[in-house]
Design a protein around this motif. Structure first.
Motif, mmCIF file in Angstrom:
data_model
loop_
_atom_site.group_PDB
_atom_site.id
_atom_site.type_symbol
_atom_site.label_atom_id
_atom_site.label_comp_id
_atom_site.label_asym_id
_atom_site.label_seq_id
_atom_site.Cartn_x
_atom_site.Cartn_y
_atom_site.Cartn_z
ATOM 1 N N TRP A 428 0.849 -1.190 0.000
ATOM 2 C CA TRP A 428 0.000 0.000 0.000
ATOM 3 C C TRP A 428 0.885 1.240 0.000
ATOM 4 O O TRP A 428 1.836 1.333 0.779
ATOM 5 C CB TRP A 428 -0.915 0.011 1.222
ATOM 6 C CG TRP A 428 -1.776 -1.212 1.336
ATOM 7 C CD1 TRP A 428 -1.394 -2.458 1.738
ATOM 8 C CD2 TRP A 428 -3.159 -1.302 1.008
ATOM 9 N NE1 TRP A 428 -2.457 -3.331 1.690
ATOM 10 C CE2 TRP A 428 -3.555 -2.650 1.250
ATOM 11 C CE3 TRP A 428 -4.106 -0.391 0.547
ATOM 12 C CZ2 TRP A 428 -4.854 -3.090 1.036
ATOM 13 C CZ3 TRP A 428 -5.404 -0.834 0.347
ATOM 14 C CH2 TRP A 428 -5.773 -2.172 0.585
ATOM 15 N N ILE A 429 0.587 2.172 -0.866
ATOM 16 C CA ILE A 429 1.289 3.459 -0.890
ATOM 17 C C ILE A 429 0.234 4.549 -0.810
ATOM 18 O O ILE A 429 -0.699 4.588 -1.619
ATOM 19 C CB ILE A 429 2.148 3.613 -2.152
ATOM 20 C CG1 ILE A 429 3.265 2.554 -2.146
ATOM 21 C CG2 ILE A 429 2.749 5.022 -2.245
ATOM 22 C CD1 ILE A 429 4.109 2.516 -3.387
ATOM 23 N N ALA A 430 0.349 5.403 0.202
ATOM 24 C CA ALA A 430 -0.674 6.416 0.482
ATOM 25 C C ALA A 430 -2.059 5.769 0.574
ATOM 26 O O ALA A 430 -3.063 6.344 0.146
ATOM 27 C CB ALA A 430 -0.653 7.523 -0.562
ATOM 28 N N GLY A 431 -2.094 4.574 1.143
ATOM 29 C CA GLY A 431 -3.359 3.875 1.307
ATOM 30 C C GLY A 431 -3.917 3.264 0.050
ATOM 31 O O GLY A 431 -5.034 2.736 0.051
ATOM 32 N N ASN A 432 -3.153 3.271 -1.048
ATOM 33 C CA ASN A 432 -3.589 2.692 -2.312
ATOM 34 C C ASN A 432 -2.866 1.373 -2.543
ATOM 35 O O ASN A 432 -1.630 1.332 -2.526
ATOM 36 C CB ASN A 432 -3.274 3.643 -3.469
ATOM 37 C CG ASN A 432 -3.909 5.002 -3.274
ATOM 38 O OD1 ASN A 432 -5.122 5.117 -3.138
ATOM 39 N ND2 ASN A 432 -3.084 6.054 -3.266
ATOM 40 N N GLU A 433 -3.597 0.316 -2.763
ATOM 41 C CA GLU A 433 -2.967 -0.969 -3.024
ATOM 42 C C GLU A 433 -2.349 -0.959 -4.416
ATOM 43 O O GLU A 433 -2.978 -0.537 -5.391
ATOM 44 C CB GLU A 433 -3.973 -2.114 -2.917
ATOM 45 C CG GLU A 433 -3.326 -3.484 -3.006
ATOM 46 C CD GLU A 433 -4.281 -4.628 -2.709
ATOM 47 O OE1 GLU A 433 -3.802 -5.775 -2.695
ATOM 48 O OE2 GLU A 433 -5.479 -4.364 -2.492
ATOM 49 N N VAL A 434 -1.094 -1.397 -4.505
ATOM 50 C CA VAL A 434 -0.380 -1.412 -5.774
ATOM 51 C C VAL A 434 -0.052 -2.847 -6.152
ATOM 52 O O VAL A 434 -0.049 -3.749 -5.320
ATOM 53 C CB VAL A 434 0.909 -0.563 -5.711
ATOM 54 C CG1 VAL A 434 0.583 0.878 -5.332
ATOM 55 C CG2 VAL A 434 1.914 -1.139 -4.712
ATOM 56 N N SER A 435 0.257 -3.040 -7.422
ATOM 57 C CA SER A 435 0.579 -4.379 -7.904
ATOM 58 C C SER A 435 1.866 -4.875 -7.264
ATOM 59 O O SER A 435 2.893 -4.192 -7.283
ATOM 60 C CB SER A 435 0.745 -4.351 -9.426
ATOM 61 O OG SER A 435 1.131 -5.619 -9.915
ATOM 62 N N SER A 436 1.826 -6.045 -6.682
ATOM 63 C CA SER A 436 2.993 -6.607 -5.998
ATOM 64 C C SER A 436 3.502 -7.838 -6.729
ATOM 65 O O SER A 436 2.818 -8.398 -7.587
ATOM 66 C CB SER A 436 2.632 -6.990 -4.556
ATOM 67 O OG SER A 436 1.698 -8.058 -4.549
ATOM 68 N N VAL A 437 4.712 -8.265 -6.386
ATOM 69 C CA VAL A 437 5.264 -9.464 -7.026
ATOM 70 C C VAL A 437 4.426 -10.679 -6.700
ATOM 71 O O VAL A 437 4.326 -11.601 -7.514
ATOM 72 C CB VAL A 437 6.730 -9.710 -6.611
ATOM 73 C CG1 VAL A 437 7.649 -8.720 -7.293
ATOM 74 C CG2 VAL A 437 6.896 -9.654 -5.109
ATOM 75 N N SER A 438 3.796 -10.705 -5.527
ATOM 76 C CA SER A 438 2.965 -11.839 -5.187
ATOM 77 C C SER A 438 1.765 -11.920 -6.133
ATOM 78 O O SER A 438 1.367 -12.994 -6.573
ATOM 79 C CB SER A 438 2.491 -11.753 -3.729
ATOM 80 O OG SER A 438 1.829 -10.521 -3.485
ATOM 81 N N ALA A 439 1.208 -10.737 -6.484
ATOM 82 C CA ALA A 439 0.098 -10.717 -7.433
ATOM 83 C C ALA A 439 0.565 -11.140 -8.821
ATOM 84 O O ALA A 439 -0.130 -11.869 -9.531
ATOM 85 C CB ALA A 439 -0.532 -9.328 -7.475
ATOM 86 N N ARG A 440 1.752 -10.661 -9.214
ATOM 87 C CA ARG A 440 2.273 -11.012 -10.537
ATOM 88 C C ARG A 440 2.521 -12.505 -10.664
ATOM 89 O O ARG A 440 2.197 -13.125 -11.672
ATOM 90 C CB ARG A 440 3.583 -10.265 -10.796
ATOM 91 C CG ARG A 440 3.442 -8.762 -10.932
ATOM 92 C CD ARG A 440 4.789 -8.129 -11.199
ATOM 93 N NE ARG A 440 4.718 -6.688 -11.197
ATOM 94 C CZ ARG A 440 5.753 -5.896 -11.445
ATOM 95 N NH1 ARG A 440 6.931 -6.410 -11.695
ATOM 96 N NH2 ARG A 440 5.604 -4.575 -11.421
#
Length: 446
Positions: A428-440
């Motif tokens: 999470w950056i500034a409370g926004n979920e971002v694409s992570s390596v686990s998702a990839r």
């Protein structure tokens, strides 16, 4: 440095218009106009990055990109408008801070490709591995400054960036000061110098030059980060009032005097152990070339080049690569000694140049820090709260009210081993979920 986000003027204007028109209660209208919906992360164990004991079954409330409240669930009220994320059984830690990286220039295995798009691509890559802030110490151009200037917003969805501009060089004080002034005019956050002869192959910046650089930078309100290799130069830089040492001493054992001086002057030390690794590890195929955590972001064309027999031969036959392999062992020994002596350590890697893989190498660095004798809590703090303090950053590094909600949710306890910082559920950056390596890595192959 980071600043508190003011209420946008357009929001204030809207609140004033609603109040003047009547119909709704002015106080409730103002609150509705200024408060965005909240996110409540509930049930996780929070390790806040300060070195404090973990807080089990905690609640973290995020609003407008920042942490509104944090504490035991029994003490924190979940707002009625909050989206609730059940994180029971998981661990929440601050986003990692790389106190020495490089951003924007590398494309594949080539440098010289600095652009806005490349800066943003690199920051997205760092973020996918949970590295939510990067201090770029050299090679930065105006496009990077522009990207930095855009990050003080609740809508941010990539790693934060701080920049040093071009590395300051010069054989004379005058030549070096011209670069300092140019970097300051560009709007940098730091001044970076190199006090190193590259194993005797180049001329080293002399004390009269780096002394003049440090003095001028301080007049301009800019801290100075110094690349070095030799113990003698560490003492010389401390004599000149340097602010941050951003590579390990690697020529010999550190002495007790250096540790005492670093502690007394409150000068931090960033070991960048993976910088050494990158100089020799490709003499044969590295084990991490089969690591799914690495492969989630690796470019096949890059791996193909590094796997080529002629490439491996060049690494094996490089005298400097073999010397840096020896230097890694010395660097790890010195890191352990300095950490034990109370020197503040800031995680840094020197990633960004070709074959120093952003995101993945930060996690490799954590493992090397553990091999050097640092505990999991010491490593986590060095990679979050202390890294922020060492770089003079505000609003990041710890999970506390008022800070940006730059967070990693983990499915394993990092205090049981830093390898568990790879167990990323979400970033999470500034409370926004971002694409992570686990998702990839969980996506089906096409």
């Amino acid at each position: 440095m980071l600043k508190r986000t003011p209420i946008p003027l357009i929001v204030l204007a809207a609140a004033a218009i609603l109040g003047a028109c009547g119909g709704a209660d002015p106080e409730s209208s103002s609150a509705a106009a200024t408060e965005a919906p909240a996110l409540a992360i509930v049930g996780a164990t929070v390790i806040d990055g300060s070195g404090a004991e973990p807080v089990p079954d905690a609640t973290v409330v995020v609003r407008d990109g920042r942490i509104e409240s944090v504490g035991p669930a029994a003490e924190i009220e979940v707002p009625a408008d909050a989206e609730v994320l059940d994180a029971a059984g998981k661990t929440l830690v601050p986003g990692l801070i790389n106190a020495h990286g490089h951003v924007g220039a590398t494309l594949g295995l080539e440098g010289g490709h600095y652009s806005r798009d490349n800066v943003l691509r690199h920051l997205g890559l760092y973020a996918s591995y949970g590295v939510t802030t990067v201090v770029s110490l050299g090679g930065d151009e105006p496009a990077g400054v522009e990207v930095r200037d855009e990050q003080d917003t609740p809508s941010l969805d990539r790693a934060r960036l701080y920049v040093a501009g071009p590395v300051v060089t010069g054989d004379t004080p005058g030549a070096a000061l011209e670069m300092v002034n140019g970097n300051a005019a560009m709007g940098v956050d730091f001044i970076k110098i190199r006090v190193d002869d590259n194993l005797g192959s180049t001329r080293k910046m002399t004390p009269d030059v780096y002394g003049a650089v440090i003095e001028r930078a301080h007049e301009l309100g800019l801290p100075v980060a110094a690349h070095l290799f030799y113990l003698e130069d560490a003492h010389g830089l401390l004599d000149a009032d340097v602010d941050f040492i951003v590579h390990s001493v690697r020529d010999r054992e550190v002495d007790e005097t250096l540790a005492a001086r670093l502690v007394e002057a409150d000068v931090c030390y960033s070991p960048t152990l993976t910088r050494e690794v990158s100089t020799f590890v490709y003499e044969s195929e590295p084990e991490f070339f089969s690591d799914p955590f690495f492969l989630a972001s690796a470019e096949p064309a890059v791996l193909e080049v590094l796997r080529a027999p002629e490439s491996m031969v060049r690494y094996r036959e490089s005298a400097s690569a073999q010397r840096y392999k020896e230097a890694l062992a010395q660097a790890q020994e010195n890191l352990g000694a300095l950490s034990d002596a109370g020197v503040t350590i800031a995680m840094g890697t020197d990633t960004g140049p070709p074959a120093r893989f952003q995101g993945y190498f930060e996690h490799m660095e954590l493992g090397l820090m553990a091999e050097s004798g640092m505990s999991p809590m010491e490593i986590l703090v060095a990679s979050t709260g202390d890294a922020a303090r060492c770089a003079g950053l505000e609003g990041v590094g710890t999970i506390e009210p008022g800070n940006w909600a730059d967070l990693i949710l983990l499915s394993a306890d990092p205090l049981e081993g830093v390898e568990n910082l790879r167990a990323i559920e979400s970033v999470w950056i500034a409370g926004n979920e971002v694409s992570s390596v686990s998702a990839r890595s969980s996506r089906p192959s096409s």
